[in-house]
Scaffold this active site. Structure first.
Site, PDB file in Angstrom:
ATOM      1  N   ASP A  14     -66.733 -56.773   9.331  1.00 57.69           N
ATOM      2  CA  ASP A  14     -66.926 -56.349   7.940  1.00 57.69           C
ATOM      3  C   ASP A  14     -68.205 -56.944   7.344  1.00 57.69           C
ATOM      4  O   ASP A  14     -68.620 -56.560   6.251  1.00 57.69           O
ATOM      5  CB  ASP A  14     -65.732 -56.824   7.085  1.00 57.69           C
ATOM      6  CG  ASP A  14     -64.807 -55.679   6.710  1.00 57.69           C
ATOM      7  OD1 ASP A  14     -65.263 -54.513   6.790  1.00 57.69           O
ATOM      8  OD2 ASP A  14     -63.650 -55.943   6.334  1.00 57.69           O
ATOM      9  N   LYS A  68     -58.020 -46.559   9.357  1.00 59.82           N
ATOM     10  CA  LYS A  68     -58.825 -47.291  10.336  1.00 59.82           C
ATOM     11  C   LYS A  68     -58.181 -47.180  11.721  1.00 59.82           C
ATOM     12  O   LYS A  68     -58.865 -47.024  12.723  1.00 59.82           O
ATOM     13  CB  LYS A  68     -58.966 -48.760   9.915  1.00 59.82           C
ATOM     14  CG  LYS A  68     -59.916 -48.921   8.742  1.00 59.82           C
ATOM     15  CD  LYS A  68     -59.850 -50.273   8.080  1.00 59.82           C
ATOM     16  CE  LYS A  68     -60.670 -50.247   6.787  1.00 59.82           C
ATOM     17  NZ  LYS A  68     -60.478 -51.423   5.937  1.00 59.82           N
ATOM     18  N   GLN A  81     -57.866 -57.212   5.597  1.00 59.74           N
ATOM     19  CA  GLN A  81     -57.847 -56.177   4.551  1.00 59.74           C
ATOM     20  C   GLN A  81     -57.702 -56.832   3.182  1.00 59.74           C
ATOM     21  O   GLN A  81     -56.787 -57.624   2.962  1.00 59.74           O
ATOM     22  CB  GLN A  81     -56.686 -55.204   4.827  1.00 59.74           C
ATOM     23  CG  GLN A  81     -56.618 -54.040   3.877  1.00 59.74           C
ATOM     24  CD  GLN A  81     -57.808 -53.082   4.014  1.00 59.74           C
ATOM     25  OE1 GLN A  81     -58.206 -52.703   5.108  1.00 59.74           O
ATOM     26  NE2 GLN A  81     -58.402 -52.719   2.884  1.00 59.74           N
TER      27      GLN A  81
END
Ligand code: NDP
Length: 278
Positions: free
Chosen positions: A116, A49, A93
């Site tokens: 997200d 990322k 994460q």
């Protein structure tokens, strides 16, 4: 023989467009990533990322927390990042250590920075077809269908898998595009009875080469979200038996090089969107 839906190529195109947009609109996007603990796979995902952010001109801020981090410390960090004007998007994460409550953590991330799309507010907005951040993998699937001009309206779409991050948002996205959606899962009896009806079949199960050609309709569009290791060769393969299904489908995504690269591209898209809004 099916036409290949090239996720790698499309993801590159999206990244290039985003890079251009960041420069032209003089945006200053910044993604804050929180990594708790020492999960090796997560470290690789975060590194990837970071690389994608660098390429586009998104500033990347990494917060590495120890395995012993308390819930209070985690929420405190999220709240600080929520308040900071320079942070466009926040990503936690997963997985995080078991003593922490990931649901509460996702709920704490501001819906406006939830790139997200895991905050229940964004999930609810998707439900009622209002603008929202959409979970990156299902969003990537939709983008692929659009790019390859696959008609969704009025078609029968069968989704295999109902996870919160892939299956469920995808069901909603396809429904919002006026598909007739059939949802299947591990308790579904006689799976092929449903998969054979699919004009668009999306598999997000996590079982190597599980979908065979006798389970699909001639000319179906087949999207393979699965990422699995072939038990014999150790190679990365999808849920779909590509060699046989590609002979019967009209379009198919390969693994690797299909949905995978689209996930990061759509995350970058969401961060740039957040920068524009915030
Ligand atoms: P989950 O394990 O959370 O969900 C799997 C789903 O598949 C569940 O809903 C399960 O049903 C269903 N399922 C399992 N076995 C069967 C079966 N035999 N028949 C029908 N349905 C079944 O996985 P994820 O959704 O997180 O991921 C799915 C796959 O996609 C994995 O391979 C993962 O690695 C990959 N993935 C790929 C991404 C990408 O970027 N390409 C991103 C995210 C995931 P039930 O609900 O009843 O348990």
């Amino acid at each position: 023989m099916a036409e290949i839906i090239d996720g790698k190529k499309l993801a590159k195109k999206i990244r290039e467009e985003l890079k251009k947009e960041v420069i032209e609109k003089k945006l200053s996007p910044k993604l804050a990533v929180i990594l708790v603990g020492n999960d090796e796979a997560s470290k690789i995902y975060v590194r990837n990322k970071n690389k994608a952010c660098e390429e586009i001109g998104i500033e990347f801020e990494e917060h590495l927390l120890s395995e012993e981090t308390t819930m209070e410390e985690l929420l405190d960090l999220i709240n600080k990042l929520n308040e900071r004007e320079d942070v466009s998007g926040i990503l936690l994460q997963s997985p995080i250590p078991k003593h922490l409550n990931i649901k509460t953590a996702f709920e704490t991330i501001s819906p406006e920075k939830d790139v997200d799309g895991f905050n229940p507010i964004n999930i609810g907005r998707l439900e009622i077809n209002e603008p929202s951040f959409v979970s990156c993998t299902p969003y990537g699937v939709l983008k692929m269908l659009k790019e390859y001009k696959v008609e969704i309206e009025g078609k029968t779409a069968v989704v295999i898998g109902r996870s919160n991050i892939v299956g469920k948002p995808l069901i909603q996205l396809l429904l919002n595009k006026n598909a007739t959606v059939i949802v299947t899962h591990s308790k579904t009896r006689n799976l092929e009875q449903y998969t054979k009806q699919a004009d668009i079949l999306v598999s997000a199960i996590g079982k190597a080469r599980y979908i065979k050609s006798d389970m699909i309709k001639e000319g179906a569009v087949v999207i393979d979200v699965g990422i699995n290791r072939d038990p014999k060769t150790g190679k990365v393969v999808g849920d779909v038996d590509f060699d046989e299904v590609s002979k019967k489908a009209s379009y198919i995504t390969p693994v690797p090089g299909g949905v995978g690269p689209m996930t990061i591209a759509m995350l970058m898209h969401n961060v740039v969107q957040a920068a524009k809004k915030n």
